[in-house]
Design a protein around this motif. Structure first.
Motif, PDB file in Angstrom:
ATOM      1  N   ILE A 139      -8.142  -3.572  -3.224  1.00  0.00           N
ATOM      2  CA  ILE A 139      -7.045  -2.627  -3.445  1.00  0.00           C
ATOM      3  C   ILE A 139      -6.272  -3.033  -4.695  1.00  0.00           C
ATOM      4  O   ILE A 139      -5.847  -2.192  -5.469  1.00  0.00           O
ATOM      5  CB  ILE A 139      -6.136  -2.572  -2.199  1.00  0.00           C
ATOM      6  CG1 ILE A 139      -6.873  -1.859  -1.063  1.00  0.00           C
ATOM      7  CG2 ILE A 139      -4.799  -1.896  -2.511  1.00  0.00           C
ATOM      8  CD1 ILE A 139      -6.167  -1.868   0.272  1.00  0.00           C
ATOM      9  N   LYS A 162     -11.506  -0.294  -7.950  1.00  0.00           N
ATOM     10  CA  LYS A 162     -12.456  -0.197  -6.830  1.00  0.00           C
ATOM     11  C   LYS A 162     -11.905   0.636  -5.678  1.00  0.00           C
ATOM     12  O   LYS A 162     -12.579   0.828  -4.662  1.00  0.00           O
ATOM     13  CB  LYS A 162     -12.852  -1.594  -6.352  1.00  0.00           C
ATOM     14  CG  LYS A 162     -13.655  -2.353  -7.392  1.00  0.00           C
ATOM     15  CD  LYS A 162     -13.969  -3.758  -6.917  1.00  0.00           C
ATOM     16  CE  LYS A 162     -14.763  -4.510  -7.990  1.00  0.00           C
ATOM     17  NZ  LYS A 162     -14.842  -5.942  -7.679  1.00  0.00           N
ATOM     18  N   ASN A 163     -10.651   1.109  -5.840  1.00  0.00           N
ATOM     19  CA  ASN A 163     -10.069   2.044  -4.872  1.00  0.00           C
ATOM     20  C   ASN A 163     -10.117   1.562  -3.425  1.00  0.00           C
ATOM     21  O   ASN A 163     -10.235   2.370  -2.508  1.00  0.00           O
ATOM     22  CB  ASN A 163     -10.797   3.392  -4.940  1.00  0.00           C
ATOM     23  CG  ASN A 163     -10.379   4.182  -6.154  1.00  0.00           C
ATOM     24  OD1 ASN A 163      -9.189   4.376  -6.389  1.00  0.00           O
ATOM     25  ND2 ASN A 163     -11.339   4.620  -6.951  1.00  0.00           N
ATOM     26  N   GLY A 164     -10.043   0.265  -3.237  1.00  0.00           N
ATOM     27  CA  GLY A 164     -10.025  -0.242  -1.859  1.00  0.00           C
ATOM     28  C   GLY A 164     -11.369  -0.160  -1.163  1.00  0.00           C
ATOM     29  O   GLY A 164     -11.463  -0.358   0.044  1.00  0.00           O
ATOM     30  N   ILE A 165     -12.422   0.184  -1.907  1.00  0.00           N
ATOM     31  CA  ILE A 165     -13.747   0.228  -1.276  1.00  0.00           C
ATOM     32  C   ILE A 165     -14.395  -1.144  -1.392  1.00  0.00           C
ATOM     33  O   ILE A 165     -14.597  -1.663  -2.486  1.00  0.00           O
ATOM     34  CB  ILE A 165     -14.646   1.302  -1.920  1.00  0.00           C
ATOM     35  CG1 ILE A 165     -13.996   2.670  -1.695  1.00  0.00           C
ATOM     36  CG2 ILE A 165     -16.051   1.261  -1.339  1.00  0.00           C
ATOM     37  CD1 ILE A 165     -14.747   3.819  -2.312  1.00  0.00           C
ATOM     38  N   PRO A 166     -14.694  -1.762  -0.250  1.00  0.00           N
ATOM     39  CA  PRO A 166     -15.220  -3.128  -0.268  1.00  0.00           C
ATOM     40  C   PRO A 166     -16.661  -3.213  -0.768  1.00  0.00           C
ATOM     41  O   PRO A 166     -17.371  -2.216  -0.807  1.00  0.00           O
ATOM     42  CB  PRO A 166     -15.151  -3.548   1.200  1.00  0.00           C
ATOM     43  CG  PRO A 166     -15.103  -2.290   1.981  1.00  0.00           C
ATOM     44  CD  PRO A 166     -14.521  -1.229   1.097  1.00  0.00           C
ATOM     45  N   ILE A 196       0.847  -1.206   0.000  1.00  0.00           N
ATOM     46  CA  ILE A 196       0.000   0.000   0.000  1.00  0.00           C
ATOM     47  C   ILE A 196       0.879   1.252   0.000  1.00  0.00           C
ATOM     48  O   ILE A 196       0.631   2.204  -0.750  1.00  0.00           O
ATOM     49  CB  ILE A 196      -0.950   0.006   1.228  1.00  0.00           C
ATOM     50  CG1 ILE A 196      -2.024  -1.064   1.073  1.00  0.00           C
ATOM     51  CG2 ILE A 196      -1.593   1.372   1.408  1.00  0.00           C
ATOM     52  CD1 ILE A 196      -2.935  -1.209   2.283  1.00  0.00           C
ATOM     53  N   SER A 238      -8.734  -9.152  -1.897  1.00  0.00           N
ATOM     54  CA  SER A 238     -10.018  -9.294  -1.206  1.00  0.00           C
ATOM     55  C   SER A 238     -10.464  -7.955  -0.619  1.00  0.00           C
ATOM     56  O   SER A 238     -11.637  -7.740  -0.369  1.00  0.00           O
ATOM     57  CB  SER A 238      -9.953 -10.373  -0.122  1.00  0.00           C
ATOM     58  OG  SER A 238      -9.341  -9.857   1.038  1.00  0.00           O
ATOM     59  N   ARG A 239      -9.508  -7.027  -0.415  1.00  0.00           N
ATOM     60  CA  ARG A 239      -9.863  -5.684   0.062  1.00  0.00           C
ATOM     61  C   ARG A 239     -10.114  -4.715  -1.097  1.00  0.00           C
ATOM     62  O   ARG A 239     -10.234  -3.501  -0.884  1.00  0.00           O
ATOM     63  CB  ARG A 239      -8.760  -5.137   0.975  1.00  0.00           C
ATOM     64  CG  ARG A 239      -8.700  -5.843   2.336  1.00  0.00           C
ATOM     65  CD  ARG A 239      -7.455  -5.448   3.110  1.00  0.00           C
ATOM     66  NE  ARG A 239      -7.390  -4.012   3.370  1.00  0.00           N
ATOM     67  CZ  ARG A 239      -6.311  -3.394   3.869  1.00  0.00           C
ATOM     68  NH1 ARG A 239      -5.227  -4.071   4.153  1.00  0.00           N
ATOM     69  NH2 ARG A 239      -6.330  -2.090   4.079  1.00  0.00           N
ATOM     70  N   ILE A 253       2.322   1.885  -3.384  1.00  0.00           N
ATOM     71  CA  ILE A 253       1.328   2.456  -4.300  1.00  0.00           C
ATOM     72  C   ILE A 253       1.159   3.953  -4.028  1.00  0.00           C
ATOM     73  O   ILE A 253       1.118   4.772  -4.946  1.00  0.00           O
ATOM     74  CB  ILE A 253      -0.033   1.717  -4.150  1.00  0.00           C
ATOM     75  CG1 ILE A 253       0.107   0.260  -4.596  1.00  0.00           C
ATOM     76  CG2 ILE A 253      -1.121   2.423  -4.948  1.00  0.00           C
ATOM     77  CD1 ILE A 253      -1.104  -0.603  -4.270  1.00  0.00           C
TER      78      ILE A 253
END
Lengths: 227, 227
Positions: free
Chosen positions: B62, B76-80, B19, B59-60, B22
């Protein structure tokens, strides 16, 4: 949005079916599911599909697998880690301020709503937590977790399901991202929590709303001073 | 809360490092990461650890893995999925109303904030989306996605990072859970979106706030009638 029009895999359908099973049977966190073989039979799919469905539900914090013991409904209630995807976002201090501004949009209204909707049982639970926070502060013990729980209890009192889910997301994100000390605000916290709790008991929506604003604004000023 | 005191696994540490990589390199969604071998070397861990870290970041939401092509920063920008954990919650209609009440707590304030903080660039983007929604409605085409995008643009204009993350969470949860038709509100949507957009251009916080309230309250009344 992205869901529209997409076809679901067998494992996704099985995952939806398992969620339905949990809901229909009112299963609580910590309760054990049937084993893979039984689930596969019940949902009429292969064991590989069940395994994939379980894996995806584990990653969504809906299930947890304890090795040798089985698959259980997760205590995390399906709430993901970092639900707002803040992992990529700016400095902790400016995030803390933005988060507090969001709390100031939501929580005074939630406190007002609680005055109208709180049940006796919910009020009792909130009072217990309010007492507990006060006791911990007076004994000079860590009280962060119970502090967050008090705000959660007010949200429960509001009767709004989305609010109930949103508040822990916001408080957990705050704790994930900031270490703003609250020690200076201990006495204020005792007084304002008490005012908020009393207001809900008295069904006084303006007392609830403005006590919440006062409480959060003191914390907000603390963040501004630390920036 | 739960994070406090827990020791992190090697894979979790590697995930945090990825992370950071990134963020530090300002990598955008769709950009490709180094391969496993290079990442393992850079972070000084085994390839098994890297693989586990990547799995958890996938799975997150990211990262995403495209078979044969590599590992990419996710759009998806890390949005679950289901970030509020609403999978277990009551009927769709009562959820829709609770969600609308939360939008009414947040979005009028967000619109007001946008009047103070919007940059020229953000206003331009918002205006484009406003025009697009109007065009789609007039052509009798589906406009839901662009409608949500307009509200997202207003949130961007607010300059509050948490708000920016929260609005798509709320609008996506709504779309996940309800199918309340908005066709009856097409003309109102055109007028109120336009009022909100104009207010932000004119830096008129009360026009922004009350136009947003009017807009959302019309939709709220629609939900009440459908219940």
């Amino acid at each position: 949005m992205e869901k529209e029009g997409k076809t679901k895999s067998l494992a996704q359908i099985a995952a939806d079916d398992i969620i339905k099973l949990i809901k229909d049977n009112n299963m609580e966190p910590g309760q054990r599911l049937e084993n893979e073989y039984e689930l596969a039979k019940r949902l009429n799919v292969g064991r590989g599909t069940i395994r994939e469905a379980i894996r995806s539900l584990v990653s969504r914090n809906i299930l947890e697998v304890r090795r040798g013991a089985g698959t259980f409904v997760s205590y995390k209630n399906g709430i993901p880690e970092d639900p707002l995807g803040l992992a990529f976002e700016g400095s902790d201090e400016s995030l803390a301020l933005d988060m507090m501004d969001v709390r100031l949009m939501l929580e005074p209204e939630i406190a007002a709503l609680a005055c109208v909707n709180a049940t006796k049982e919910q009020i009792k639970n909130m009072m217990n937590v309010c007492d507990k926070v006060e006791k911990l502060i007076k004994e000079n013990k860590p009280y962060r977790q119970e502090d967050a729980l008090f705000h959660q209890m007010v949200a429960e009192c509001s009767g709004n399901t989305v609010v109930k889910k949103l508040i822990p997301v916001i408080t957990s994100s705050v704790q994930l991202n900031i270490g703003v000390t609250r020690d200076r605000y201990k006495d204020d916290t005792i007084i304002q929590h008490r005012n908020i709790a009393e207001a809900i008991v008295e069904r006084d929506i303006y007392k609830a709303k403005y006590s919440m604003i006062t409480h959060l604004n003191i914390l907000r000023n603390g963040i501004l001073e630390n920036k």
